[in-house]
Design a protein around this motif. Structure first.
Motif, PDB file in Angstrom:
ATOM      1  N   SER A 123      39.689  32.722  23.444  1.00 61.83           N
ATOM      2  CA  SER A 123      40.637  33.775  23.814  1.00 61.83           C
ATOM      3  C   SER A 123      39.940  34.887  24.581  1.00 61.83           C
ATOM      4  N   ALA A 124      38.723  35.233  24.151  1.00 60.47           N
ATOM      5  CA  ALA A 124      37.973  36.278  24.842  1.00 60.47           C
ATOM      6  C   ALA A 124      37.604  35.841  26.262  1.00 60.47           C
ATOM      7  N   VAL A 125      37.200  34.589  26.406  1.00 58.37           N
ATOM      8  CA  VAL A 125      36.867  34.061  27.733  1.00 58.37           C
ATOM      9  C   VAL A 125      38.101  34.070  28.634  1.00 58.37           C
ATOM     10  N   ALA A 126      39.238  33.647  28.081  1.00 53.87           N
ATOM     11  CA  ALA A 126      40.473  33.619  28.864  1.00 53.87           C
ATOM     12  C   ALA A 126      40.876  35.019  29.319  1.00 53.87           C
ATOM     13  N   ALA A 127      40.731  35.993  28.431  1.00 56.16           N
ATOM     14  CA  ALA A 127      41.075  37.365  28.799  1.00 56.16           C
ATOM     15  C   ALA A 127      40.150  37.887  29.893  1.00 56.16           C
ATOM     16  N   LYS A 128      38.871  37.548  29.793  1.00 64.76           N
ATOM     17  CA  LYS A 128      37.920  37.979  30.817  1.00 64.76           C
ATOM     18  C   LYS A 128      38.256  37.351  32.169  1.00 64.76           C
ATOM     19  N   ALA A 129      38.633  36.068  32.143  1.00 65.20           N
ATOM     20  CA  ALA A 129      38.916  35.363  33.395  1.00 65.20           C
ATOM     21  C   ALA A 129      40.257  35.752  34.001  1.00 65.20           C
ATOM     22  N   ALA A 130      41.205  36.189  33.159  1.00 60.98           N
ATOM     23  CA  ALA A 130      42.581  36.375  33.617  1.00 60.98           C
ATOM     24  C   ALA A 130      42.722  37.441  34.701  1.00 60.98           C
ATOM     25  N   ARG A 131      41.801  38.362  34.769  1.00 61.85           N
ATOM     26  CA  ARG A 131      41.897  39.408  35.794  1.00 61.85           C
ATOM     27  C   ARG A 131      41.585  38.882  37.194  1.00 61.85           C
ATOM     28  N   TRP A 132      41.040  37.665  37.267  1.00 62.46           N
ATOM     29  CA  TRP A 132      40.644  37.110  38.563  1.00 62.46           C
ATOM     30  C   TRP A 132      41.613  36.053  39.076  1.00 62.46           C
ATOM     31  N   PHE A 133      42.682  35.785  38.325  1.00 63.13           N
ATOM     32  CA  PHE A 133      43.620  34.743  38.721  1.00 63.13           C
ATOM     33  C   PHE A 133      45.018  35.321  38.874  1.00 63.13           C
ATOM     34  N   GLU A 134      45.749  34.782  39.846  1.00 66.29           N
ATOM     35  CA  GLU A 134      47.082  35.276  40.148  1.00 66.29           C
ATOM     36  C   GLU A 134      48.065  34.963  39.027  1.00 66.29           C
ATOM     37  N   SER A 135      47.929  33.785  38.448  1.00 72.57           N
ATOM     38  CA  SER A 135      48.888  33.319  37.435  1.00 72.57           C
ATOM     39  C   SER A 135      48.179  32.991  36.132  1.00 72.57           C
ATOM     40  N   VAL A 136      48.881  33.234  35.016  1.00 72.06           N
ATOM     41  CA  VAL A 136      48.343  32.862  33.714  1.00 72.06           C
ATOM     42  C   VAL A 136      49.488  32.598  32.744  1.00 72.06           C
ATOM     43  N   GLU A 137      49.374  31.519  31.979  1.00 74.93           N
ATOM     44  CA  GLU A 137      50.338  31.197  30.938  1.00 74.93           C
ATOM     45  C   GLU A 137      49.588  30.586  29.758  1.00 74.93           C
ATOM     46  N   VAL A 138      50.196  30.663  28.571  1.00 79.96           N
ATOM     47  CA  VAL A 138      49.580  30.159  27.344  1.00 79.96           C
ATOM     48  C   VAL A 138      50.476  29.080  26.762  1.00 79.96           C
ATOM     49  N   VAL A 139      49.870  27.965  26.374  1.00 78.71           N
ATOM     50  CA  VAL A 139      50.566  26.892  25.669  1.00 78.71           C
ATOM     51  C   VAL A 139      49.864  26.693  24.326  1.00 78.71           C
ATOM     52  N   GLU A 140      50.606  26.857  23.240  1.00 73.71           N
ATOM     53  CA  GLU A 140      50.022  26.602  21.913  1.00 73.71           C
ATOM     54  C   GLU A 140      50.726  25.414  21.297  1.00 73.71           C
ATOM     55  N   LEU A 141      49.938  24.550  20.649  1.00 68.20           N
ATOM     56  CA  LEU A 141      50.446  23.295  20.106  1.00 68.20           C
ATOM     57  C   LEU A 141      50.025  23.181  18.647  1.00 68.20           C
TER      58      LEU A 141
END
Length: 257
Positions: A123-141
């Motif tokens: 989750s921490a890695v995803a949050a760090k990366a999310a500022r550099w990408f135009e789109s972001v979505e989460v899928v939990e299973l």
């Protein structure tokens, strides 16, 4: 709890919800830890005072959302450090707990949406990366016996992503959807779409999908059984006394920048 108990550094744990599936695994993990003592296993019909009678310094709350705030209030009132792995701790409940902690400045409380160290790091890695990408979505299973949706982990992940993108001035993910009568686009948490899957054969899994022009990054974590959560449970119990006040998320105890 006396000052002698607080200053001794001992960790004597009462597990609340000890007879549930997560509680039983936690009881085993604590029993096997050389530096932690299990002093009480409490179920829904047991008195909370039994934790005091047993000499507990810490409580581990693995109960249900309806009972968890009362359990936390009891712990704070009696000077017991608390590690909470129960869902349902929204912002208003956390604010009430912070107010209670104001009367007990030496008490530490950890609310952990997920105890899996791998999940917290993902989750921490995803949050760090999310500022550099135009789109972001989460899928939990998850398995179909899970009562809440989206999962607490997915909500926490979306909150971290939303905060990171807001701080970086990243606009909302592009989405031309104007007609979605069946809610196919999922829940929205802090501007992030979150989709929940419930399927037999799964345990606990999460994907954060990040997209930019011509590329996609997927940050995925898989937990295959409850053993994945035990290192985080033990870490929380060992660290909570040295973090007075409320910590929301196990990432607060890890050096994840």
């Amino acid at each position: 709890m006396s000052d002698t108990q607080q200053d001794s550094g001992s960790i004597r744990v009462a597990v609340l919800g000890a007879h549930g599936r997560m509680g039983r695994r936690a009881v085993d993990a604590i029993s096997e830890a050389a530096d932690i003592e299990l002093v009480a296993r409490l179920g829904s019909s047991d008195r909370l005072d039994a934790a005091l009678d047993a000499g507990a310094t810490h409580v581990l709350d693995l109960t249900v959302p309806e009972a968890s705030p009362q359990n936390a209030a009891f712990a704070v009132e009696h000077g017991l450090h608390a590690v909470i792995g129960t869902s349902g701790w929204d912002a208003s409940r956390r604010e009430q707990l912070v107010a209670q902690l104001g009367q007990s400045p030496r008490v530490g409380v950890l609310i952990a949406p997920n105890f899996s160290l791998g999940s917290v790091v993902a989750s921490a890695v995803a949050a760090k990366a999310a500022r550099w990408f135009e789109s972001v979505e989460v899928v939990e299973l998850h398995h179909p016996d899970k009562a809440d949706a989206p999962s607490g982990t997915a909500v926490r992940t979306a909150e971290l992503i939303g905060q990171a993108r807001a701080e970086a001035g990243v606009p909302a993910s592009p989405d031309a959807t104007r007609h979605d009568p069946h809610g196919a686009r999922g829940a929205v948490v802090d501007g992030v779409h979150v989709h929940a899957v419930r399927l037999r054969g799964l345990h606990a899994h999460q994907e954060v999908l990040l997209g930019g022009p011509g590329e996609q990054l997927t940050v995925r974590h898989d937990a295959f059984d409850r053993g994945a959560y035990m290192p985080g449970v033990l870490l929380g119990l060992r660290a909570v006394a040295s973090h007075p006040g409320l910590t929301y998320g196990l990432d607060g105890y890890l050096d994840l920048d």
